[in-house]
Design a protein around this motif. Structure first.
Motif, PDB file in Angstrom:
ATOM      1  N   GLY A  90      -5.560 -11.619 -13.624  1.00  0.00           N
ATOM      2  CA  GLY A  90      -5.601 -13.045 -13.314  1.00  0.00           C
ATOM      3  C   GLY A  90      -6.221 -13.252 -11.949  1.00  0.00           C
ATOM      4  N   SER A  91      -6.082 -14.458 -11.434  1.00  0.00           N
ATOM      5  CA  SER A  91      -6.635 -14.752 -10.111  1.00  0.00           C
ATOM      6  C   SER A  91      -5.510 -14.783  -9.071  1.00  0.00           C
ATOM      7  N   ILE A  92      -5.837 -14.415  -7.849  1.00  0.00           N
ATOM      8  CA  ILE A  92      -4.849 -14.344  -6.770  1.00  0.00           C
ATOM      9  C   ILE A  92      -4.539 -15.753  -6.266  1.00  0.00           C
ATOM     10  N   SER A  93      -3.239 -16.085  -6.221  1.00  0.00           N
ATOM     11  CA  SER A  93      -2.835 -17.379  -5.675  1.00  0.00           C
ATOM     12  C   SER A  93      -2.215 -17.236  -4.287  1.00  0.00           C
ATOM     13  N   ASP A  94      -1.708 -16.019  -3.957  1.00  0.00           N
ATOM     14  CA  ASP A  94      -1.117 -15.779  -2.648  1.00  0.00           C
ATOM     15  C   ASP A  94      -1.233 -14.295  -2.318  1.00  0.00           C
ATOM     16  N   LYS A  95      -1.505 -13.983  -1.048  1.00  0.00           N
ATOM     17  CA  LYS A  95      -1.648 -12.590  -0.634  1.00  0.00           C
ATOM     18  C   LYS A  95      -0.940 -12.385   0.696  1.00  0.00           C
ATOM     19  N   ASN A  96      -0.143 -11.333   0.765  1.00  0.00           N
ATOM     20  CA  ASN A  96       0.520 -10.898   1.990  1.00  0.00           C
ATOM     21  C   ASN A  96       0.139  -9.442   2.224  1.00  0.00           C
TER      22      ASN A  96
ATOM     23  N   PHE B  67       3.569  -3.979  -3.421  1.00  0.00           N
ATOM     24  CA  PHE B  67       2.916  -2.691  -3.218  1.00  0.00           C
ATOM     25  C   PHE B  67       3.775  -1.813  -2.332  1.00  0.00           C
ATOM     26  N   SER B  68       3.654  -0.506  -2.483  1.00  0.00           N
ATOM     27  CA  SER B  68       4.413   0.431  -1.657  1.00  0.00           C
ATOM     28  C   SER B  68       3.856   0.498  -0.234  1.00  0.00           C
ATOM     29  N   ASN B  69       2.538   0.336  -0.111  1.00  0.00           N
ATOM     30  CA  ASN B  69       1.869   0.380   1.188  1.00  0.00           C
ATOM     31  C   ASN B  69       1.110  -0.920   1.410  1.00  0.00           C
ATOM     32  N   GLU B  70       0.624  -1.109   2.637  1.00  0.00           N
ATOM     33  CA  GLU B  70      -0.177  -2.300   2.909  1.00  0.00           C
ATOM     34  C   GLU B  70      -1.472  -2.258   2.121  1.00  0.00           C
ATOM     35  N   ILE B  71      -1.928  -3.427   1.712  1.00  0.00           N
ATOM     36  CA  ILE B  71      -3.164  -3.544   0.949  1.00  0.00           C
ATOM     37  C   ILE B  71      -4.331  -3.374   1.904  1.00  0.00           C
ATOM     38  N   GLN B  72      -5.170  -2.383   1.639  1.00  0.00           N
ATOM     39  CA  GLN B  72      -6.290  -2.072   2.524  1.00  0.00           C
ATOM     40  C   GLN B  72      -7.594  -2.720   2.079  1.00  0.00           C
ATOM     41  N   LYS B  73      -7.711  -3.025   0.799  1.00  0.00           N
ATOM     42  CA  LYS B  73      -8.969  -3.531   0.244  1.00  0.00           C
ATOM     43  C   LYS B  73      -9.155  -5.013   0.536  1.00  0.00           C
ATOM     44  N   THR B  74     -10.430  -5.419   0.640  1.00  0.00           N
ATOM     45  CA  THR B  74     -10.764  -6.834   0.674  1.00  0.00           C
ATOM     46  C   THR B  74     -10.801  -7.288  -0.773  1.00  0.00           C
ATOM     47  N   LEU B  75     -10.044  -8.307  -1.095  1.00  0.00           N
ATOM     48  CA  LEU B  75      -9.881  -8.692  -2.490  1.00  0.00           C
ATOM     49  C   LEU B  75     -10.650  -9.953  -2.833  1.00  0.00           C
TER      50      LEU B  75
ATOM     51  N   THR C 101     -10.654 -13.209  -4.917  1.00  0.00           N
ATOM     52  CA  THR C 101      -9.576 -14.042  -5.474  1.00  0.00           C
ATOM     53  C   THR C 101      -9.870 -14.544  -6.884  1.00  0.00           C
ATOM     54  N   ASP C 102     -11.088 -14.362  -7.376  1.00  0.00           N
ATOM     55  CA  ASP C 102     -11.429 -14.854  -8.712  1.00  0.00           C
ATOM     56  C   ASP C 102     -10.719 -14.074  -9.811  1.00  0.00           C
ATOM     57  N   LYS C 103     -10.789 -12.768  -9.768  1.00  0.00           N
ATOM     58  CA  LYS C 103     -10.214 -11.955 -10.834  1.00  0.00           C
ATOM     59  C   LYS C 103      -9.695 -10.647 -10.263  1.00  0.00           C
ATOM     60  N   ILE C 104      -8.482 -10.275 -10.644  1.00  0.00           N
ATOM     61  CA  ILE C 104      -7.889  -9.009 -10.194  1.00  0.00           C
ATOM     62  C   ILE C 104      -7.074  -8.431 -11.342  1.00  0.00           C
ATOM     63  N   LYS C 105      -6.991  -7.117 -11.371  1.00  0.00           N
ATOM     64  CA  LYS C 105      -6.174  -6.427 -12.366  1.00  0.00           C
ATOM     65  C   LYS C 105      -5.248  -5.482 -11.611  1.00  0.00           C
ATOM     66  N   ILE C 106      -3.951  -5.590 -11.897  1.00  0.00           N
ATOM     67  CA  ILE C 106      -2.941  -4.810 -11.187  1.00  0.00           C
ATOM     68  C   ILE C 106      -2.061  -4.082 -12.195  1.00  0.00           C
TER      69      ILE C 106
ATOM     70  N   GLN D 135       5.793  -1.122  -7.101  1.00  0.00           N
ATOM     71  CA  GLN D 135       4.966   0.075  -7.090  1.00  0.00           C
ATOM     72  C   GLN D 135       3.562  -0.219  -7.639  1.00  0.00           C
ATOM     73  N   CYS D 136       3.029  -1.362  -7.296  1.00  0.00           N
ATOM     74  CA  CYS D 136       1.752  -1.821  -7.850  1.00  0.00           C
ATOM     75  C   CYS D 136       0.561  -1.101  -7.235  1.00  0.00           C
ATOM     76  N   ILE D 137      -0.495  -1.025  -8.031  1.00  0.00           N
ATOM     77  CA  ILE D 137      -1.779  -0.544  -7.555  1.00  0.00           C
ATOM     78  C   ILE D 137      -2.857  -1.485  -8.104  1.00  0.00           C
ATOM     79  N   ILE D 138      -3.966  -1.588  -7.380  1.00  0.00           N
ATOM     80  CA  ILE D 138      -5.079  -2.423  -7.814  1.00  0.00           C
ATOM     81  C   ILE D 138      -6.007  -1.561  -8.644  1.00  0.00           C
ATOM     82  N   ILE D 139      -6.373  -2.055  -9.819  1.00  0.00           N
ATOM     83  CA  ILE D 139      -7.295  -1.353 -10.693  1.00  0.00           C
ATOM     84  C   ILE D 139      -8.669  -1.971 -10.525  1.00  0.00           C
ATOM     85  N   ASP D 140      -9.654  -1.122 -10.229  1.00  0.00           N
ATOM     86  CA  ASP D 140     -11.021  -1.613 -10.025  1.00  0.00           C
ATOM     87  C   ASP D 140     -11.695  -1.942 -11.337  1.00  0.00           C
TER      88      ASP D 140
END
Length: 124
Positions: free
Chosen positions: A66-72, A86-94, A96-101, A119-124
C-alpha cells in the motif's frame, strides 16, 4: 534405583521446559510469507469478522502492500490501516506511493482499527 529414576526424569523435564520457554527468535526476513495482501484487503477482512481474522493471521508472516500514510524512525503506517514496527531504524529513503512490507502479525487494535505487525522488513 527409584530415586535415580525420578532425578533423571526431573532433569529431562527441566531441559525440555527450558528449551520450550527459551526458543530461538524467528527470523522473519528468511521466512516465506503465508499471505500476501493489500492494506485495504486485510482491513476489510477485520471489519467483517475480527475474531476469525485474528485467528487466521495470528503469529503468521504476511506481506502487506500500500502507500505510506505515516513514517517514524522505527515504524511505518500503511494507509492508516496497518502499523508496521521495525526492529531497527529505517535507513532507506522511501517512496510514499507504493511499499511492500513483510512482518509478523501480532494483533488488531480495535480502537485505532489498525492491523499490527512487528519484526518488519521492506521488500524491494
Amino acid at each position: 534405583m527409584k530415586k535415580w529414576l525420578i532425578i533423571i526424569l526431573l532433569c529431562a523435564l527441566a531441559v525440555i521446559g527450558y528449551r520450550y520457554v527459551y526458543q530461538d527468535h524467528r527470523d522473519i526476513a528468511t521466512e516465506t510469507s503465508i499471505y500476501k495482501l493489500t492494506a485495504s484487503d486485510i482491513s476489510n477482512e477485520f471489519a467483517i469478522n475480527p475474531m476469525s481474522s485474528e485467528n487466521k493471521y495470528l503469529n503468521k508472516t504476511i506481506e502487506v502492500s500500500g502507500s505510506i500514510s505515516d513514517k517514524n524512525p522505527q515504524s511505518i503506517t500503511i494507509e492508516d490501516k496497518v502499523f508496521c514496527q521495525f526492529s531497527n531504524e529505517i535507513q532507506k529513503t522511501l517512496n510514499t506511493d507504493k511499499i511492500k512490507i513483510k512482518g509478523r502479525f501480532i494483533g488488531y487494535d480495535d480502537l485505532l482499527e489498525q492491523v499490527k505487525l512487528d519484526q518488519c522488513i521492506i521488500i524491494d
